[in-house]
Design a protein around this motif. Structure first.
Motif, PDB file in Angstrom:
ATOM      1  N   GLU A 313      48.685  53.576  48.698  1.00 40.97           N
ATOM      2  CA  GLU A 313      47.376  52.875  49.366  1.00 40.97           C
ATOM      3  C   GLU A 313      48.032  51.870  50.214  1.00 40.97           C
ATOM      4  OE1 GLU A 313      45.270  51.494  46.225  1.00 40.97           O
ATOM      5  OE2 GLU A 313      43.668  53.385  46.407  1.00 40.97           O
ATOM      6  N   SER A 315      47.394  48.385  52.026  1.00 40.26           N
ATOM      7  CA  SER A 315      46.722  47.097  51.913  1.00 40.26           C
ATOM      8  C   SER A 315      46.576  46.121  52.788  1.00 40.26           C
ATOM      9  CB  SER A 315      46.771  46.633  50.476  1.00 40.26           C
ATOM     10  OG  SER A 315      46.344  47.540  49.352  1.00 40.26           O
ATOM     11  N   LEU A 320      42.222  41.356  49.019  1.00 38.04           N
ATOM     12  CA  LEU A 320      42.608  40.549  48.270  1.00 38.04           C
ATOM     13  C   LEU A 320      41.467  40.192  47.072  1.00 38.04           C
ATOM     14  CD1 LEU A 320      44.860  39.097  47.446  1.00 38.04           C
ATOM     15  CD2 LEU A 320      44.091  36.990  48.752  1.00 38.04           C
ATOM     16  N   LEU A 323      41.276  43.536  45.112  1.00 42.45           N
ATOM     17  CA  LEU A 323      42.608  43.799  44.431  1.00 42.45           C
ATOM     18  C   LEU A 323      42.803  42.893  43.296  1.00 42.45           C
ATOM     19  CD1 LEU A 323      45.153  44.182  47.257  1.00 42.45           C
ATOM     20  CD2 LEU A 323      44.659  45.930  45.616  1.00 42.45           C
ATOM     21  N   ARG A 324      42.268  41.747  43.412  1.00 41.10           N
ATOM     22  CA  ARG A 324      42.316  40.801  42.152  1.00 41.10           C
ATOM     23  C   ARG A 324      41.177  41.210  41.182  1.00 41.10           C
ATOM     24  NH1 ARG A 324      43.105  34.945  44.207  1.00 41.10           N
ATOM     25  NH2 ARG A 324      45.594  35.086  44.411  1.00 41.10           N
TER      26      ARG A 324
ATOM     27  N   SER B 292      56.517  50.454  45.980  1.00 41.69           N
ATOM     28  CA  SER B 292      55.988  49.171  46.935  1.00 41.69           C
ATOM     29  C   SER B 292      54.933  49.890  48.099  1.00 41.69           C
ATOM     30  CB  SER B 292      57.112  48.648  47.728  1.00 41.69           C
ATOM     31  OG  SER B 292      57.638  49.793  48.633  1.00 41.69           O
ATOM     32  N   SER B 293      54.197  49.199  48.735  1.00 41.36           N
ATOM     33  CA  SER B 293      53.486  49.742  49.634  1.00 41.36           C
ATOM     34  C   SER B 293      53.009  48.866  50.792  1.00 41.36           C
ATOM     35  CB  SER B 293      51.999  50.238  48.913  1.00 41.36           C
ATOM     36  OG  SER B 293      50.854  50.554  49.887  1.00 41.36           O
ATOM     37  N   CYS B 294      52.669  47.493  50.489  1.00 35.77           N
ATOM     38  CA  CYS B 294      52.260  46.920  51.824  1.00 35.77           C
ATOM     39  C   CYS B 294      53.267  46.172  52.346  1.00 35.77           C
ATOM     40  CB  CYS B 294      51.055  45.960  51.576  1.00 35.77           C
ATOM     41  SG  CYS B 294      51.054  44.431  50.547  1.00 35.77           S
ATOM     42  N   GLU B 296      53.749  42.861  52.037  1.00 37.50           N
ATOM     43  CA  GLU B 296      53.397  41.921  52.689  1.00 37.50           C
ATOM     44  C   GLU B 296      52.985  40.708  51.493  1.00 37.50           C
ATOM     45  OE1 GLU B 296      51.185  41.334  56.224  1.00 37.50           O
ATOM     46  OE2 GLU B 296      51.157  43.558  56.202  1.00 37.50           O
ATOM     47  N   ILE B 298      50.499  41.535  49.181  1.00 42.54           N
ATOM     48  CA  ILE B 298      48.950  41.469  48.910  1.00 42.54           C
ATOM     49  C   ILE B 298      48.589  42.644  48.023  1.00 42.54           C
ATOM     50  CG2 ILE B 298      46.923  42.378  50.187  1.00 42.54           C
ATOM     51  CD1 ILE B 298      48.226  41.544  52.696  1.00 42.54           C
ATOM     52  N   CYS B 299      49.205  43.861  47.862  1.00 38.98           N
ATOM     53  CA  CYS B 299      48.819  44.729  46.988  1.00 38.98           C
ATOM     54  C   CYS B 299      49.431  44.942  45.602  1.00 38.98           C
ATOM     55  CB  CYS B 299      49.029  46.224  47.780  1.00 38.98           C
ATOM     56  SG  CYS B 299      50.696  46.849  47.664  1.00 38.98           S
ATOM     57  N   GLU B 303      54.922  45.047  41.924  1.00 36.36           N
ATOM     58  CA  GLU B 303      54.970  43.850  40.871  1.00 36.36           C
ATOM     59  C   GLU B 303      56.049  44.275  39.782  1.00 36.36           C
ATOM     60  OE1 GLU B 303      51.955  41.226  38.014  1.00 36.36           O
ATOM     61  OE2 GLU B 303      51.163  43.251  38.835  1.00 36.36           O
ATOM     62  N   SER B 316      50.234  36.582  47.996  1.00 38.96           N
ATOM     63  CA  SER B 316      48.865  36.391  48.266  1.00 38.96           C
ATOM     64  C   SER B 316      48.080  36.762  46.952  1.00 38.96           C
ATOM     65  CB  SER B 316      48.215  36.833  49.548  1.00 38.96           C
ATOM     66  OG  SER B 316      48.735  36.681  50.470  1.00 38.96           O
ATOM     67  N   LEU B 317      48.750  37.430  46.189  1.00 34.04           N
ATOM     68  CA  LEU B 317      47.686  38.090  45.226  1.00 34.04           C
ATOM     69  C   LEU B 317      47.715  37.235  43.824  1.00 34.04           C
ATOM     70  CD1 LEU B 317      46.253  40.914  44.252  1.00 34.04           C
ATOM     71  CD2 LEU B 317      48.426  41.648  43.665  1.00 34.04           C
ATOM     72  N   LEU B 318      48.940  36.779  43.459  1.00 42.49           N
ATOM     73  CA  LEU B 318      48.947  36.442  42.027  1.00 42.49           C
ATOM     74  C   LEU B 318      47.908  35.048  41.963  1.00 42.49           C
ATOM     75  CD1 LEU B 318      52.774  36.851  41.098  1.00 42.49           C
ATOM     76  CD2 LEU B 318      50.711  38.309  40.467  1.00 42.49           C
TER      77      LEU B 318
END
Lengths: 352, 345
Positions: A313, A315, A320, A323-324, B292-294, B296, B298-299, B303, B316-318
Motif C-alpha cells: 500500500e 501511504s 499517520l 497507521l498509528r 518496504s513501501s513509502c 518516507e 510513514i508507513c 520496520e 514520522s511513525l514511531l
C-alpha cells in the motif's frame, strides 16, 4: 492488513440501552454470539448465545418474569447469574453455566468486555457524560457494515476522505489541505486538525447558521480497540473560543461476525438543543454521511478480501493517525495472542 | 454558548453562500481535466507564467481571489499554484511557477517540460485564502507570494477599498509582475532586498486598526515576521497563505552525515551505508530482501528489529516510547548515532 482475529481485551459498544429490554437480543461481538437481556430489576446482562447442552442459540429461547432464561431446544434453564437451575428431563441439575460478559451501562450505552473478565477496567472508557448532560442533545443508533473493523477505524482516523467522499455535506477542499497533528498516549491515538478561515461545508452552514469564512476544529481520540470520539468546533473565523458551536460524535466500532462490523454512532451538540427540526436535519445528514462511508468501506472490503497476500500500500503523511491506530490494535492483538500461547495447556483434548 | 447570530439554521437553503461575500469558490464548480498551455513567458528570474485554457474548449469555472489550482504531475503528485490572472476571465487561467531547485521536483518538472501547446492535468479551483470584505487592506507579498495578491488587489481596487502593497524579493529581476503593478502608483511599494535590506514591516503595517485586514503570502520567514508584528491585532485581521513545503526531519545531532556500518546478523553480512544512501537501499543492494513501501518513514512496512547500536530515528511513525526502546527502526529513513547498527535481517 490481515485482521480476521479481534482484540477481545477491550471495551466495545455492545448496544444502546434503549435496544435492550425483556426480549432476548442476539448480537455477534468479536466473533462471539452474545445474547443481551434485562433481569427483572432492569440490570442488563449478556451471555454467550450458545446453550451448553448442544449450542442452540439461547436468544431463540425465552425469558420468564423471574429472569430465568430457558433454551427452547431441550429446556435447559438458567438463572440471572447464568447458572443452570434445572432441566425437564431429570431431577438432578446438570453442571452447566453460561459464560457471562463484563458489562458497564452508562449514559445510555452498554459497554461489553468480550475477553478476560479479570482484565476489565472501567477506567479505560471514555467520558460519555455529554450523552445525558441536560445542556446537550444527541441522536444515536447503529448501522450494519459488511467490512472489517480496521477499515472503519482508518476511515475515522483519516478524515481527509471527507473532501472526496462527502463533498455535499461535511467535506470540502480545506479538510484534505490541512495537515493534522498526531498525539499518542500509551495505546491511545489522537489527532487534531485546525482549519482556519475556510469555506463552511454545507452541513455546518446549515447546522450553525454560519456564513464563510469559518474556523473548523476536529479533535479525534481513538481508544483502542474500538472506540472513537470526535470533538468538532465550528465558529465564524476569529471567534473560535468561547463562541464556537460544539458537537461531539461517538463511534463504537464493534467487530461482529467474520468481517462484519457494528457501526454505532451518537451525534451531539450543545446549542439550540430544543430545535427538533435541527435535530432531524442533523440525524438525516449523519445517516447520509454514514451511508456514503458504508458503501465505500464495503467496496474496499471486497478489494482487501480478494487480495489476501496484501499487495503493498502507498501511504502519505495524512495516514499517520490511521497507521498509528492500526499499530495500536496490532500490538494489543499480539499481546493477547502471546498471553494465550503462554497459558495454553500442552495437552488439550480436541473437542468433537 | 451563543445562538447563531445569522438567520435560524432551518431557514437557509443548503449550500447557499452568503450574498455579497467573496467567499471561496463552491465545490460543484470545480474543474478536473486537461488544459492546454497557450503561452509560456519568463516573467522574472526562474519564474515562468503559464496561460491555460481547457483543452476541450469549454469555459473554465469562475473563481475568487486567493484561489489556487492543483497541477497533477505525471508522477501523480500534485502542486498548488495560485491563480493570478483576471478574475472574470473564464476562457483563460494564469499561474506563475518559481523554479525551486531545493523543492521536491514539481516546479523543476514544470520548468523543464511544459511548453506552449503542451497539456497539463489540473484540478480546481479551490480557495483556502479568501478575501473578506473590508474598507482597507494591507497586502504583503514576498517573491512568488505576489501571485494570490494580484487578483486581490484588482478586487480591492474595484470595490473602491483603500489598499496598499508591500512587495519584497531578492533582487528586482527576481520579482515577477512589476510592470503590472506600476500603474497603481504610490499604493505599491517595491523593496528588493539587495537594495533595501529587510522589509520595514513595522512602518508599513503600523498600529492595529479594526477596519483593516492584512493579507500576506511569501516565504516562511516573512510570514513569521508578519505574524509576530500582528500578534496584538484583532483575531482574524491577519490572513496568511504559506507555501506547502515538505517538512524534512533534521538529524538529531549537528554532526555532518557519516557513513555507518550495518551488520545484518541473520544474513551474516555487513554493509557500509554512505551518506545520502538509506539503510534500506544499502540492504537491498546487498541482496537481502526486505519489505518496504513509502520510503518516507510513514508507513512502517520496513520496520526492522535492532539488536545492537543506537538508532537515530528520523521517521514520522514511531511513538516516543517506541523510539526510546531502541529495539526497532524504520530503515528507509533512520540511521545510527554511533556509526554502527546490528539488525535482525
Amino acid at each position: 492488513m490481515t485482521l480476521t482475529q479481534h482484540v477481545r481485551n477491550g471495551w466495545y459498544l455492545g448496544a444502546w440501552s434503549d435496544e435492550i429490554g425483556r426480549t432476548l437480543k442476539q448480537r455477534w461481538i468479536t466473533d462471539i454470539p452474545v445474547c443481551f437481556y434485562r433481569l427483572p430489576d432492569q440490570t442488563v446482562t449478556a451471555v454467550e448465545d450458545r446453550c451448553p447442552h448442544r449450542k442452540y442459540p439461547l436468544s431463540l429461547g425465552h425469558l420468564d418474569d423471574e429472569g430465568t432464561l430457558q433454551c427452547d431446544y431441550h429446556g435447559y434453564r438458567f438463572d440471572g447469574q447464568g447458572v443452570c437451575v434445572g432441566v425437564a428431563e431429570q431431577a438432578d441439575r446438570p453442571k452447566a453455566a453460561l459464560r457471562r460478559f463484563p458489562l458497564v451501562e452508562r449514559d445510555g450505552a452498554i459497554w461489553i468486555w468480550p475477553g478476560d473478565p479479570e482484565l476489565a477496567d472501567e477506567s479505560l472508557l471514555p467520558d460519555t457524560s455529554w450523552l445525558t448532560d441536560p445542556s446537550w442533545t444527541h441522536v444515536h443508533g447503529v448501522v450494519p457494515l459488511k467490512a472489517r473493523h480496521m477499515l472503519l477505524l482508518e476511515n475515522l482516523l483519516d478524515l481527509t476522505h471527507e473532501t472526496f467522499l462527502h463533498p455535499t455535506s461535511i467535506g470540502n477542499a480545506a479538510v484534505a489541505a490541512t495537515p493534522i497533528d498526531v498525539t499518542v498516549d500509551g495505546d491511545r491515538v489522537g489527532f487534531s486538525r485546525r482549519m482556519i478561515g475556510i469555506e463552511a461545508p454545507p452541513f455546518y452552514e446549515k447546522s450553525c447558521g454560519l456564513t464563510s469564512p469559518v474556523d473548523r476544529w476536529q479533535d479525534g481520540d481513538f481508544y483502542p480497540p474500538g472506540i472513537f470520539v470526535l470533538n468538532i468546533r465550528v465558529a465564524a473565523t476569529g471567534t473560535e473560543e468561547p463562541d464556537g458551536f460544539h458537537m461531539k460524535v461517538l463511534y463504537g466500532m464493534t467487530p461482529g461476525r467474520g468481517n462484519e462490523t457494528h457501526d454505532f454512532y451518537a451525534l451531539g451538540r450543545d446549542y439550540l438543543i430544543d430545535d427538533q427540526e435541527l435535530t432531524k436535519f442533523q440525524h438525516e445528514q449523519q445517516l447520509a454521511v454514514m451511508q456514503e462511508d458504508v458503501d465505500a468501506l464495503e467496496a474496499q472490503e471486497i478489494m482487501y478480501a480478494t487480495d489476501p497476500g496484501g499487495s503493498a500500500e502507498s501511504s502519505i503523511k495524512s495516514d499517520l493517525a490511521a497507521l498509528r491506530g492500526r499499530r495500536a490494535v496490532a500490538k494489543m492483538l499480539a499481546r493477547e495472542q502471546r498471553a494465550q500461547q503462554d497459558a495454553r495447556v500442552p495437552h488439550s483434548r480436541a473437542s468433537v | 454558548m451563543t445562538s447563531p447570530s445569522a438567520t435560524a439554521p432551518d431557514t437557509r437553503p443548503l449550500g447557499s453562500a452568503a450574498a455579497g461575500t467573496p467567499s471561496g469558490t463552491r465545490r460543484g464548480t470545480e474543474f478536473e481535466g486537461t488544459v492546454t498551455v497557450l503561452t509560456r513567458q519568463a516573467v522574472a528570474d526562474d519564474v515562468v507564467s503559464l496561460e491555460l485554457a481547457a483543452s476541450s474548449g469549454e469555459p473554465l469555472p469562475v473563481w475568487q481571489p486567493g484561489a489556487h489550482i492543483d497541477v497533477v504531475l505525471p508522477t501523480g503528485a500534485t502542486r498548488q499554484y495560485s491563480l493570478c490572472g483576471p478574475v472574470g476571465d473564464t476562457a483563460h487561467w494564469r499561474v506563475a511557477v518559481l523554479r525551486e531547485p531545493d523543492g521536491r521536483g514539481g516546479s523543476q518538472w514544470i520548468h523543464d517540460h511544459v511548453e506552449e501547446g503542451g497539456e497539463l492535468r489540473v484540478r480546481g479551483p479551490r480557495n483556502n485564502f479568501p478575501l473578506r470584505p473590508a474598507t482597507r487592506y494591507l497586502f504583503v507579498g514576498g517573491g512568488i507570494g505576489i501571485t494570490p495578491l494580484l487578483p486581490m488587489i484588482a478586487e480591492a481596487d474595484a470595490a473602491m477599498a483603500e489598499w496598499s502593497l508591500l512587495y519584497g524579493g531578492r533582487t528586482p529581476s527576481s520579482m515577477a509582475f512589476l510592470p503590472e503593478l506600476e500603474g497603481h502608483g504610490e499604493r505599491v511599494t517595491v523593496r528588493p532586498q539587495d537594495k533595501h535590506g529587510l522589509l520595514d514591516l513595522a512602518g508599513f503595517l503600523g498600529d492595529p486598526d479594526p477596519s483593516t485586514l492584512v493579507y500576506c503570502c511569501g516565504p516562511a520567514g516573512l510570514i513569521d515576521a508578519v505574524e509576530a508584528h500582528c500578534a496584538d491585532w484583532p483575531t482574524g485581521a491577519l490572513n496568511i497563505e504559506r507555501f506547502a513545503a515538505a517538512a524534512v526531519r533534521q538529524p538529531a545531532d549537528d554532526t555532518a552525515e557519516q557513513p555507518i556500518e550495518v551488520e545484518l546478523r541473520a544474513s551474516g553480512t555487513t554493509v557500509t551505508v554512505p551518506p545520502g544512501l538509506s539503510v534500506l537501499k544499502a540492504v537491498e543492494q546487498a541482496g537481502v530482501p526486505v519489505l518496504s513501501s513509502c520510503e518516507e518513514g510513514i508507513c512502517g512496512s520496513c520496520e526492522t528489529s535492532v539488536l545492537e547500536g543506537e538508532v537515530d530515528h528520523r521517521d514520522s511513525l514511531l511513538t516516543e516510547d517506541e523510539r526510546a526502546a531502541n529495539d526497532t527502526m524504520l530503515i528507509c529513513v533512520s540511521r545510527a548515532r554511533g556509526g554502527r547498527l546490528v539488525l535482525d535481517l
